[in-house]
Design a protein around this motif. Structure first.
Motif, PDB file in Angstrom:
ATOM      1  N   PHE A   1       0.831  -1.207   0.000  1.00  0.00           N
ATOM      2  CA  PHE A   1       0.000   0.000   0.000  1.00  0.00           C
ATOM      3  C   PHE A   1       0.868   1.259   0.000  1.00  0.00           C
ATOM      4  N   MET A   2       2.017   1.208   0.663  1.00  0.00           N
ATOM      5  CA  MET A   2       2.932   2.356   0.639  1.00  0.00           C
ATOM      6  C   MET A   2       3.502   2.550  -0.767  1.00  0.00           C
ATOM      7  N   HIS A   3       3.863   1.457  -1.418  1.00  0.00           N
ATOM      8  CA  HIS A   3       4.337   1.560  -2.806  1.00  0.00           C
ATOM      9  C   HIS A   3       3.262   2.241  -3.675  1.00  0.00           C
ATOM     10  N   HIS A   4       2.022   1.780  -3.501  1.00  0.00           N
ATOM     11  CA  HIS A   4       0.900   2.349  -4.258  1.00  0.00           C
ATOM     12  C   HIS A   4       0.764   3.848  -3.978  1.00  0.00           C
ATOM     13  N   CYS A   5       0.783   4.203  -2.699  1.00  0.00           N
ATOM     14  CA  CYS A   5       0.581   5.615  -2.344  1.00  0.00           C
ATOM     15  C   CYS A   5       1.729   6.482  -2.868  1.00  0.00           C
ATOM     16  N   SER A   6       2.931   5.947  -2.917  1.00  0.00           N
ATOM     17  CA  SER A   6       4.064   6.710  -3.447  1.00  0.00           C
ATOM     18  C   SER A   6       3.817   7.098  -4.907  1.00  0.00           C
ATOM     19  N   THR A   7       3.415   6.119  -5.696  1.00  0.00           N
ATOM     20  CA  THR A   7       3.154   6.402  -7.116  1.00  0.00           C
ATOM     21  C   THR A   7       1.963   7.346  -7.261  1.00  0.00           C
ATOM     22  N   LYS A   8       0.962   7.123  -6.419  1.00  0.00           N
ATOM     23  CA  LYS A   8      -0.246   7.945  -6.507  1.00  0.00           C
ATOM     24  C   LYS A   8       0.042   9.396  -6.094  1.00  0.00           C
ATOM     25  N   TRP A   9       0.908   9.595  -5.094  1.00  0.00           N
ATOM     26  CA  TRP A   9       1.293  10.961  -4.733  1.00  0.00           C
ATOM     27  C   TRP A   9       1.956  11.666  -5.927  1.00  0.00           C
ATOM     28  N   ALA A  10       2.779  10.939  -6.672  1.00  0.00           N
ATOM     29  CA  ALA A  10       3.405  11.553  -7.858  1.00  0.00           C
ATOM     30  C   ALA A  10       2.341  12.028  -8.832  1.00  0.00           C
ATOM     31  N   VAL A  11       1.339  11.187  -9.029  1.00  0.00           N
ATOM     32  CA  VAL A  11       0.235  11.551  -9.922  1.00  0.00           C
ATOM     33  C   VAL A  11      -0.440  12.836  -9.443  1.00  0.00           C
ATOM     34  N   TYR A  12      -0.691  12.927  -8.141  1.00  0.00           N
ATOM     35  CA  TYR A  12      -1.385  14.112  -7.618  1.00  0.00           C
ATOM     36  C   TYR A  12      -0.479  15.353  -7.613  1.00  0.00           C
ATOM     37  N   LEU A  13       0.821  15.164  -7.416  1.00  0.00           N
ATOM     38  CA  LEU A  13       1.734  16.306  -7.489  1.00  0.00           C
ATOM     39  C   LEU A  13       1.779  16.864  -8.915  1.00  0.00           C
ATOM     40  N   LEU A  14       1.693  15.989  -9.895  1.00  0.00           N
ATOM     41  CA  LEU A  14       1.640  16.477 -11.279  1.00  0.00           C
ATOM     42  C   LEU A  14       0.295  17.140 -11.561  1.00  0.00           C
ATOM     43  N   SER A  15      -0.746  16.696 -10.862  1.00  0.00           N
ATOM     44  CA  SER A  15      -2.045  17.370 -10.953  1.00  0.00           C
ATOM     45  C   SER A  15      -1.959  18.778 -10.353  1.00  0.00           C
ATOM     46  N   LEU A  16      -1.263  18.911  -9.226  1.00  0.00           N
ATOM     47  CA  LEU A  16      -1.027  20.232  -8.607  1.00  0.00           C
ATOM     48  C   LEU A  16      -0.269  21.152  -9.569  1.00  0.00           C
ATOM     49  N   LYS A  17       0.782  20.610 -10.149  1.00  0.00           N
ATOM     50  CA  LYS A  17       1.579  21.389 -11.120  1.00  0.00           C
ATOM     51  C   LYS A  17       0.699  21.850 -12.294  1.00  0.00           C
ATOM     52  N   SER A  18      -0.108  20.930 -12.780  1.00  0.00           N
ATOM     53  CA  SER A  18      -0.976  21.231 -13.916  1.00  0.00           C
ATOM     54  C   SER A  18      -2.041  22.269 -13.547  1.00  0.00           C
ATOM     55  N   LEU A  19      -2.602  22.130 -12.346  1.00  0.00           N
ATOM     56  CA  LEU A  19      -3.617  23.087 -11.887  1.00  0.00           C
ATOM     57  C   LEU A  19      -3.062  24.505 -11.933  1.00  0.00           C
ATOM     58  N   ILE A  20      -1.843  24.667 -11.439  1.00  0.00           N
ATOM     59  CA  ILE A  20      -1.288  26.017 -11.322  1.00  0.00           C
ATOM     60  C   ILE A  20      -0.784  26.528 -12.665  1.00  0.00           C
ATOM     61  N   GLU A  21      -0.167  25.653 -13.434  1.00  0.00           N
ATOM     62  CA  GLU A  21       0.422  26.107 -14.703  1.00  0.00           C
ATOM     63  C   GLU A  21      -0.617  26.251 -15.821  1.00  0.00           C
ATOM     64  N   THR A  22      -1.682  25.458 -15.765  1.00  0.00           N
ATOM     65  CA  THR A  22      -2.648  25.448 -16.881  1.00  0.00           C
ATOM     66  C   THR A  22      -4.080  25.709 -16.429  1.00  0.00           C
ATOM     67  N   GLU A  23      -4.263  25.894 -15.096  1.00  0.00           N
ATOM     68  CA  GLU A  23      -5.593  26.076 -14.511  1.00  0.00           C
ATOM     69  C   GLU A  23      -6.469  24.845 -14.628  1.00  0.00           C
ATOM     70  N   LYS A  24      -5.856  23.696 -14.911  1.00  0.00           N
ATOM     71  CA  LYS A  24      -6.641  22.461 -14.995  1.00  0.00           C
ATOM     72  C   LYS A  24      -5.908  21.333 -14.264  1.00  0.00           C
ATOM     73  N   GLY A  25      -6.369  21.010 -13.083  1.00  0.00           N
ATOM     74  CA  GLY A  25      -5.835  19.873 -12.355  1.00  0.00           C
ATOM     75  C   GLY A  25      -6.622  18.614 -12.679  1.00  0.00           C
ATOM     76  N   ALA A  26      -6.209  17.497 -12.082  1.00  0.00           N
ATOM     77  CA  ALA A  26      -6.930  16.230 -12.279  1.00  0.00           C
ATOM     78  C   ALA A  26      -7.150  15.588 -10.902  1.00  0.00           C
ATOM     79  N   PRO A  27      -8.012  16.253 -10.080  1.00  0.00           N
ATOM     80  CA  PRO A  27      -8.287  15.696  -8.754  1.00  0.00           C
ATOM     81  C   PRO A  27      -9.186  14.467  -8.864  1.00  0.00           C
ATOM     82  N   HIS A  28      -9.154  13.609  -7.838  1.00  0.00           N
ATOM     83  CA  HIS A  28     -10.120  12.530  -7.760  1.00  0.00           C
ATOM     84  C   HIS A  28     -11.514  13.120  -7.904  1.00  0.00           C
TER      85      HIS A  28
END
Lengths: 147, 147
Positions: free
Chosen positions: A110-137
């Motif tokens: 589950f920790m392995h899973h959450c590590s990869t998933k955090w990366a996905v959400y951090l890229l969503s944060l980056k996208s939200l700020i840079e393009t005004e479009k994030g990809a939240p759950h």
């Protein structure tokens, strides 16, 4: 104890990144659309909900433009007592975000899973700020059969 | 010593994932287009090259359909002597990939960067197998001002 570590660079002033970590609107724009609570107040409680459950976080440190620290007080057993630590720094045109989810007792699957998933959400944060479009759950990138 | 851990689930038979980790064509399809060497032979050397440099890996374990282990023998100082460990398991329609990049001496900023970047490449591996289209360097998702 084992930690999940990540880094992203966001082409933005640091204040915008800090706002995305401390306001309900910001958090709902990149992590989960179902976010409630007060992330901008020391001691505030944040309630993040997903299809399969959720996490409650107590805000333990707030240093505007520099650091945000959450302690997990509700959620899966593996998360309880862990800390989610955000360090921000302006570096030229970028805000560097150093992320740590510290204090896992064991490096379970589950920790392995959450590590990869955090990366996905951090890229969503980056996208939200840079393009005004994030990809939240629930619009997040799926990484395995769990989510 | 600190480790980078990740997990992805790939809708595929395990043999296809194993092939993508042990053949030059497979590796070039998701990590870096500039891949040379022999990943299918114990003791074989793999040479991965990127715009900013690269990594040489010695193949230390090969258990078809189950495990691949590389030792880093060339590249940035922080990588030398670390190990990249792949564990595969069929779980219904999915192959579960547990990934570990073990043996970092310190949790430096570069380790944070590499952790996030590995997630990007693992999703490229998933995409390569599920859709026949990976995103290897130089077509990889950029995460910060470094790469």
């Amino acid at each position: 104890m084992v930690d999940i570590l990540h880094k992203v660079g966001i082409k933005s002033p640091v204040d915008e990144v800090y706002a995305a970590l401390t306001t309900t609107e910001g958090l709902a724009g990149w992590w989960t659309a179902d976010t409630e609570g007060d992330g901008g107040e020391l001691g505030g409680l944040l309630e993040f909900r997903f299809a399969a459950g959720g996490f409650d976080m107590r805000v333990r440190e707030l240093d505007p433009g520099k650091r945000v620290l959450w302690e997990v007080v509700g959620g899966p057993d593996e998360w309880i007592g862990t800390q989610v630590d955000w360090s921000l720094e302006q570096a030229g045109d970028y805000t560097t975000v150093l992320f740590a989810h510290r204090g896992w007792k064991e490096p379970v699957d589950f920790m392995h899973h959450c590590s990869t998933k955090w990366a996905v959400y951090l890229l969503s944060l980056k996208s939200l700020i840079e393009t005004e479009k994030g990809a939240p759950h629930p619009h997040d990138v799926k990484i395995d059969s769990w989510d």
